[in-house]
Each structure stands twice: as structure tokens, then as C-alpha cells.
Design a protein around this motif. Structure first.
Motif, PDB file in Angstrom:
ATOM      1  N   LEU A 103     -28.310   4.163  24.853  1.00 23.78           N
ATOM      2  CA  LEU A 103     -27.109   3.456  25.289  1.00 23.78           C
ATOM      3  C   LEU A 103     -27.523   2.327  26.219  1.00 23.78           C
ATOM      4  CD1 LEU A 103     -24.442   6.135  26.244  1.00 23.78           C
ATOM      5  CD2 LEU A 103     -24.330   4.513  24.397  1.00 23.78           C
ATOM      6  N   LYS A 104     -26.924   1.160  26.042  1.00 20.06           N
ATOM      7  CA  LYS A 104     -27.203   0.025  26.915  1.00 20.06           C
ATOM      8  C   LYS A 104     -25.904  -0.389  27.593  1.00 20.06           C
ATOM      9  CE  LYS A 104     -30.409  -2.950  25.682  1.00 20.06           C
ATOM     10  NZ  LYS A 104     -31.013  -4.084  24.948  1.00 20.06           N
ATOM     11  N   VAL A 105     -25.980  -0.673  28.882  1.00 18.91           N
ATOM     12  CA  VAL A 105     -24.808  -1.117  29.643  1.00 18.91           C
ATOM     13  C   VAL A 105     -24.568  -2.586  29.317  1.00 18.91           C
ATOM     14  CG1 VAL A 105     -23.860  -1.484  31.938  1.00 18.91           C
ATOM     15  CG2 VAL A 105     -25.250   0.536  31.480  1.00 18.91           C
ATOM     16  N   HIS A 106     -23.334  -2.892  28.952  1.00 19.70           N
ATOM     17  CA  HIS A 106     -22.976  -4.271  28.618  1.00 19.70           C
ATOM     18  C   HIS A 106     -22.134  -4.900  29.728  1.00 19.70           C
ATOM     19  CE1 HIS A 106     -22.571  -7.597  25.846  1.00 19.70           C
ATOM     20  NE2 HIS A 106     -21.261  -7.600  26.014  1.00 19.70           N
ATOM     21  N   LEU A 107     -21.290  -4.105  30.374  1.00 21.73           N
ATOM     22  CA  LEU A 107     -20.365  -4.622  31.375  1.00 21.73           C
ATOM     23  C   LEU A 107     -20.013  -3.519  32.355  1.00 21.73           C
ATOM     24  CD1 LEU A 107     -18.316  -7.096  31.948  1.00 21.73           C
ATOM     25  CD2 LEU A 107     -16.676  -5.658  30.776  1.00 21.73           C
ATOM     26  N   VAL A 108     -19.775  -3.892  33.614  1.00 22.55           N
ATOM     27  CA  VAL A 108     -19.309  -2.955  34.633  1.00 22.55           C
ATOM     28  C   VAL A 108     -17.970  -3.477  35.134  1.00 22.55           C
ATOM     29  CG1 VAL A 108     -19.812  -1.890  36.863  1.00 22.55           C
ATOM     30  CG2 VAL A 108     -21.679  -2.451  35.311  1.00 22.55           C
ATOM     31  N   THR A 109     -16.998  -2.591  35.256  1.00 25.99           N
ATOM     32  CA  THR A 109     -15.669  -2.995  35.702  1.00 25.99           C
ATOM     33  C   THR A 109     -15.091  -1.940  36.643  1.00 25.99           C
ATOM     34  OG1 THR A 109     -13.468  -3.677  34.972  1.00 25.99           O
ATOM     35  CG2 THR A 109     -14.557  -1.991  33.678  1.00 25.99           C
ATOM     36  N   ASN A 110     -14.090  -2.342  37.412  1.00 23.20           N
ATOM     37  CA  ASN A 110     -13.479  -1.414  38.365  1.00 23.20           C
ATOM     38  C   ASN A 110     -12.347  -0.589  37.782  1.00 23.20           C
ATOM     39  OD1 ASN A 110     -15.093  -2.026  40.582  1.00 23.20           O
ATOM     40  ND2 ASN A 110     -13.897  -3.839  41.047  1.00 23.20           N
ATOM     41  N   SER A 111     -11.797  -0.980  36.632  1.00 31.92           N
ATOM     42  CA  SER A 111     -10.636  -0.248  36.114  1.00 31.92           C
ATOM     43  C   SER A 111     -10.831   0.200  34.668  1.00 31.92           C
ATOM     44  CB  SER A 111      -9.370  -1.103  36.216  1.00 31.92           C
ATOM     45  OG  SER A 111      -9.372  -2.108  35.247  1.00 31.92           O
ATOM     46  N   LEU A 112     -10.277   1.337  34.370  1.00 29.12           N
ATOM     47  CA  LEU A 112     -10.342   1.888  33.017  1.00 29.12           C
ATOM     48  C   LEU A 112      -9.557   1.005  32.051  1.00 29.12           C
ATOM     49  CD1 LEU A 112     -11.181   4.130  31.091  1.00 29.12           C
ATOM     50  CD2 LEU A 112      -9.151   5.405  31.803  1.00 29.12           C
ATOM     51  N   ARG A 113      -8.446   0.495  32.483  1.00 29.91           N
ATOM     52  CA  ARG A 113      -7.617  -0.355  31.637  1.00 29.91           C
ATOM     53  C   ARG A 113      -8.377  -1.616  31.193  1.00 29.91           C
ATOM     54  NH1 ARG A 113      -1.957  -2.884  33.641  1.00 29.91           N
ATOM     55  NH2 ARG A 113      -1.648  -4.236  31.885  1.00 29.91           N
ATOM     56  N   LEU A 114      -9.101  -2.231  32.119  1.00 30.64           N
ATOM     57  CA  LEU A 114      -9.884  -3.412  31.777  1.00 30.64           C
ATOM     58  C   LEU A 114     -11.034  -3.046  30.836  1.00 30.64           C
ATOM     59  CD1 LEU A 114     -10.409  -6.410  32.066  1.00 30.64           C
ATOM     60  CD2 LEU A 114     -11.734  -5.909  34.126  1.00 30.64           C
ATOM     61  N   ALA A 115     -11.659  -1.899  31.053  1.00 27.58           N
ATOM     62  CA  ALA A 115     -12.744  -1.457  30.167  1.00 27.58           C
ATOM     63  C   ALA A 115     -12.220  -1.254  28.742  1.00 27.58           C
ATOM     64  CB  ALA A 115     -13.362  -0.169  30.700  1.00 27.58           C
TER      65      ALA A 115
END
Length: 77
Positions: A19-31
Motif C-alpha cells: 500500500l502506498k500513501v497518496h494523500l493525507v486529510t483531516n476528514s473522512l468526508r474529504l477522503a
């Protein structure tokens, strides 16, 4: 309920195990919104700039403060 440390949008390419991380975000909705966008638009690897070949997308919670700090250390803003 949102996780207090945020979420990672990860992918796994066809035929690969890692698995590779593509993006980090603060909210589940945005993810979730990002994954919907990624499924309709081809993405490139953030480090190599190569097209990602038939990815499977995942949302993983950031579980610890140490992981949170490590993921955000390269953030440009």
C-alpha cells in the motif's frame, strides 16, 4: 465520527502487495470525496510522476500522534 488524527488515502497497484500513501486529510468526508475523484481521473505517483496502473483505493485512519507528525512533516503549507 472523525478520527482525531485524520485519514490516509492509500492505493495498491494491480499485481502489487504494498500500500502506498497518496494523500493525507483531516476528514473522512474529504477522503471519500478524493477517492470518488481518483476513480474517475487517472492519478500519478507523487514521487516518480508515473501513472498509477489500475489502483485499488483505500481509506486508512491515522492511529497515533507519531504517525500523524511523520505524515505531515513534508506538507508544503
Amino acid at each position: 465520527m472523525d478520527n482525531k488524527y485524520g485519514y490516509k488515502v492509500c492505493y495498491k497497484e494491480l499485481g502489487k502487495q504494498r500500500l502506498k500513501v497518496h494523500l493525507v486529510t483531516n476528514s473522512l468526508r474529504l477522503a471519500e470525496w478524493e477517492i470518488q475523484y481518483y476513480e474517475n481521473h487517472q492519478q500519478r505517483d507523487r514521487k516518480t510522476n508515473k501513472l498509477i496502473r489500475e489502483p485499488t483505493w483505500f481509506i486508512k485512519p491515522v492511529k497515533t500522534l507519531l504517525e500523524y507528525k511523520w505524515l505531515w512533516k513534508g506538507c508544503p503549507f
